[in-house]
Design a protein around this motif. Structure first.
Motif, PDB file in Angstrom:
ATOM      1  N   MET A   9       0.847  -1.188   0.000  1.00  0.00           N
ATOM      2  CA  MET A   9       0.000   0.000   0.000  1.00  0.00           C
ATOM      3  C   MET A   9       0.887   1.244   0.000  1.00  0.00           C
ATOM      4  O   MET A   9       1.887   1.316   0.696  1.00  0.00           O
ATOM      5  CB  MET A   9      -0.897  -0.017   1.238  1.00  0.00           C
ATOM      6  CG  MET A   9      -1.736   1.216   1.400  1.00  0.00           C
ATOM      7  SD  MET A   9      -2.786   1.048   2.863  1.00  0.00           S
ATOM      8  CE  MET A   9      -3.546   2.632   2.843  1.00  0.00           C
ATOM      9  N   ASP A  10       0.493   2.220  -0.798  1.00  0.00           N
ATOM     10  CA  ASP A  10       1.227   3.483  -0.814  1.00  0.00           C
ATOM     11  C   ASP A  10       1.095   4.181   0.528  1.00  0.00           C
ATOM     12  O   ASP A  10       0.108   4.029   1.237  1.00  0.00           O
ATOM     13  CB  ASP A  10       0.643   4.410  -1.891  1.00  0.00           C
ATOM     14  CG  ASP A  10       0.942   3.950  -3.299  1.00  0.00           C
ATOM     15  OD1 ASP A  10       1.953   3.257  -3.490  1.00  0.00           O
ATOM     16  OD2 ASP A  10       0.151   4.288  -4.200  1.00  0.00           O
ATOM     17  N   ARG A  11       2.130   4.956   0.840  1.00  0.00           N
ATOM     18  CA  ARG A  11       2.035   5.769   2.056  1.00  0.00           C
ATOM     19  C   ARG A  11       0.955   6.826   1.844  1.00  0.00           C
ATOM     20  O   ARG A  11       0.714   7.273   0.726  1.00  0.00           O
ATOM     21  CB  ARG A  11       3.373   6.432   2.337  1.00  0.00           C
ATOM     22  CG  ARG A  11       4.454   5.434   2.691  1.00  0.00           C
ATOM     23  CD  ARG A  11       5.736   6.080   3.122  1.00  0.00           C
ATOM     24  NE  ARG A  11       6.200   7.078   2.162  1.00  0.00           N
ATOM     25  CZ  ARG A  11       7.094   8.005   2.434  1.00  0.00           C
ATOM     26  NH1 ARG A  11       7.651   8.071   3.616  1.00  0.00           N
ATOM     27  NH2 ARG A  11       7.469   8.855   1.525  1.00  0.00           N
ATOM     28  N   PRO A  12       0.320   7.274   2.920  1.00  0.00           N
ATOM     29  CA  PRO A  12      -0.681   8.341   2.770  1.00  0.00           C
ATOM     30  C   PRO A  12       0.009   9.656   2.407  1.00  0.00           C
ATOM     31  O   PRO A  12       1.218   9.832   2.636  1.00  0.00           O
ATOM     32  CB  PRO A  12      -1.313   8.418   4.157  1.00  0.00           C
ATOM     33  CG  PRO A  12      -0.280   7.874   5.083  1.00  0.00           C
ATOM     34  CD  PRO A  12       0.478   6.836   4.301  1.00  0.00           C
ATOM     35  N   LEU A  13      -0.762  10.556   1.853  1.00  0.00           N
ATOM     36  CA  LEU A  13      -0.279  11.892   1.550  1.00  0.00           C
ATOM     37  C   LEU A  13      -0.356  12.752   2.802  1.00  0.00           C
ATOM     38  O   LEU A  13      -1.270  12.597   3.616  1.00  0.00           O
ATOM     39  CB  LEU A  13      -1.143  12.528   0.467  1.00  0.00           C
ATOM     40  CG  LEU A  13      -1.036  11.927  -0.927  1.00  0.00           C
ATOM     41  CD1 LEU A  13      -2.224  12.350  -1.781  1.00  0.00           C
ATOM     42  CD2 LEU A  13       0.269  12.374  -1.570  1.00  0.00           C
ATOM     43  N   LEU A  14       0.593  13.663   2.938  1.00  0.00           N
ATOM     44  CA  LEU A  14       0.523  14.686   3.985  1.00  0.00           C
ATOM     45  C   LEU A  14       0.541  16.034   3.275  1.00  0.00           C
ATOM     46  O   LEU A  14       1.566  16.454   2.732  1.00  0.00           O
ATOM     47  CB  LEU A  14       1.692  14.591   4.964  1.00  0.00           C
ATOM     48  CG  LEU A  14       1.765  15.679   6.042  1.00  0.00           C
ATOM     49  CD1 LEU A  14       0.462  15.813   6.817  1.00  0.00           C
ATOM     50  CD2 LEU A  14       2.919  15.431   6.987  1.00  0.00           C
ATOM     51  N   PHE A  15      -0.625  16.663   3.227  1.00  0.00           N
ATOM     52  CA  PHE A  15      -0.761  17.972   2.604  1.00  0.00           C
ATOM     53  C   PHE A  15      -0.326  19.035   3.601  1.00  0.00           C
ATOM     54  O   PHE A  15      -0.894  19.156   4.686  1.00  0.00           O
ATOM     55  CB  PHE A  15      -2.218  18.214   2.183  1.00  0.00           C
ATOM     56  CG  PHE A  15      -2.672  17.363   1.037  1.00  0.00           C
ATOM     57  CD1 PHE A  15      -2.005  17.370  -0.178  1.00  0.00           C
ATOM     58  CD2 PHE A  15      -3.791  16.562   1.169  1.00  0.00           C
ATOM     59  CE1 PHE A  15      -2.440  16.592  -1.250  1.00  0.00           C
ATOM     60  CE2 PHE A  15      -4.248  15.790   0.111  1.00  0.00           C
ATOM     61  CZ  PHE A  15      -3.565  15.802  -1.100  1.00  0.00           C
ATOM     62  N   LEU A  16       0.701  19.805   3.217  1.00  0.00           N
ATOM     63  CA  LEU A  16       1.308  20.800   4.107  1.00  0.00           C
ATOM     64  C   LEU A  16       0.957  22.225   3.703  1.00  0.00           C
ATOM     65  O   LEU A  16       1.308  22.671   2.615  1.00  0.00           O
ATOM     66  CB  LEU A  16       2.836  20.681   4.059  1.00  0.00           C
ATOM     67  CG  LEU A  16       3.467  19.435   4.614  1.00  0.00           C
ATOM     68  CD1 LEU A  16       4.938  19.373   4.228  1.00  0.00           C
ATOM     69  CD2 LEU A  16       3.303  19.414   6.116  1.00  0.00           C
ATOM     70  N   ASP A  17       0.285  22.917   4.593  1.00  0.00           N
ATOM     71  CA  ASP A  17       0.104  24.352   4.430  1.00  0.00           C
ATOM     72  C   ASP A  17       1.347  25.018   5.028  1.00  0.00           C
ATOM     73  O   ASP A  17       2.014  24.445   5.894  1.00  0.00           O
ATOM     74  CB  ASP A  17      -1.155  24.813   5.162  1.00  0.00           C
ATOM     75  CG  ASP A  17      -1.412  26.299   5.004  1.00  0.00           C
ATOM     76  OD1 ASP A  17      -1.112  26.853   3.923  1.00  0.00           O
ATOM     77  OD2 ASP A  17      -1.921  26.918   5.956  1.00  0.00           O
ATOM     78  N   VAL A  18       1.668  26.216   4.576  1.00  0.00           N
ATOM     79  CA  VAL A  18       2.842  26.928   5.087  1.00  0.00           C
ATOM     80  C   VAL A  18       2.444  27.900   6.202  1.00  0.00           C
ATOM     81  O   VAL A  18       2.907  27.794   7.331  1.00  0.00           O
ATOM     82  CB  VAL A  18       3.588  27.670   3.952  1.00  0.00           C
ATOM     83  CG1 VAL A  18       4.654  28.604   4.514  1.00  0.00           C
ATOM     84  CG2 VAL A  18       4.208  26.664   2.985  1.00  0.00           C
TER      85      VAL A  18
END
Length: 186
Positions: free
Chosen positions: A1-10
């Motif tokens: 399974m692919d790793r989950p995404l971590l969407f980063l705001d600045v």
């Protein structure tokens, strides 16, 4: 399974812009970013006369983010400019970014944040976590209704930026996606 995404705001999670005025938080460094090359400026003012944008960034965040079991992705109005101005200060490699296109900074009448739809589309059914200081109840409902995989919308206080508890919550969410297999010892 692919790793989950971590969407980063600045601004908020990585740059605690709402910290006590003029008081850089401990461990942070001050970075000045020319507006003509950085984030969108004030449309009523010529860019050449604008003061550089002040940002506070904590270089330790880069190592902590890379240690998490995620595929990192910028989810910020900075878009690809985050690779130029933010990533190097944090020691991050060049990261993919969500191109918000026409959704960028456009408020929706339903109260859903302008990032929510593009993030769900970008994730395309993959589990994800989204760290930001602007999500609300409408975003939680929107993601729950339109995204078939697990998602964590993690609010970060823009006065403090990412802290130990935030990293612990992100690590716990990623770990929850990979439950231990029966018969194996921890």
């Amino acid at each position: 399974m692919d790793r989950p995404l971590l969407f980063l705001d600045v601004d908020g999670p990585l740059n605690p812009y709402a910290a006590e005025h003029g008081r850089r938080p401990e461990g942070y460094t001050t970075v000045r970013i020319p507006r003509e090359d950085g984030a969108a400026g004030d449309p009523g003012r010529p860019r050449a006369r604008m003061r550089p944008e002040r940002m506070w960034l904590d270089p330790r965040h880069g190592r902590a983010l890379l240690a998490l079991d995620y595929e990192l992705c910028w989810a910020t109005a900075w878009m690809n400019d985050a690779n130029r101005w933010i990533g190097p200060v944090l020691g991050l490699p060049r990261l993919p970014f969500v191109d918000f296109g026409e959704a960028l900074l456009n408020e929706r009448p339903d109260g859903v944040h302008w990032k929510s739809g593009p993030l769900v589309a970008y994730a395309d059914g993959r589990p994800f976590a989204w760290v930001d200081d602007e999500q609300g109840d409408a975003d939680h409902a929107h993601v729950a209704a339109g995204h078939g995989a697990p998602a964590l919308l993690h609010h970060v206080n823009p006065r403090t930026g990412l802290r130990h508890d935030d990293f612990a919550a992100l690590a716990a969410f990623a770990a929850s996606l990979h439950p231990p297999r029966a018969g194996l010892s921890p």
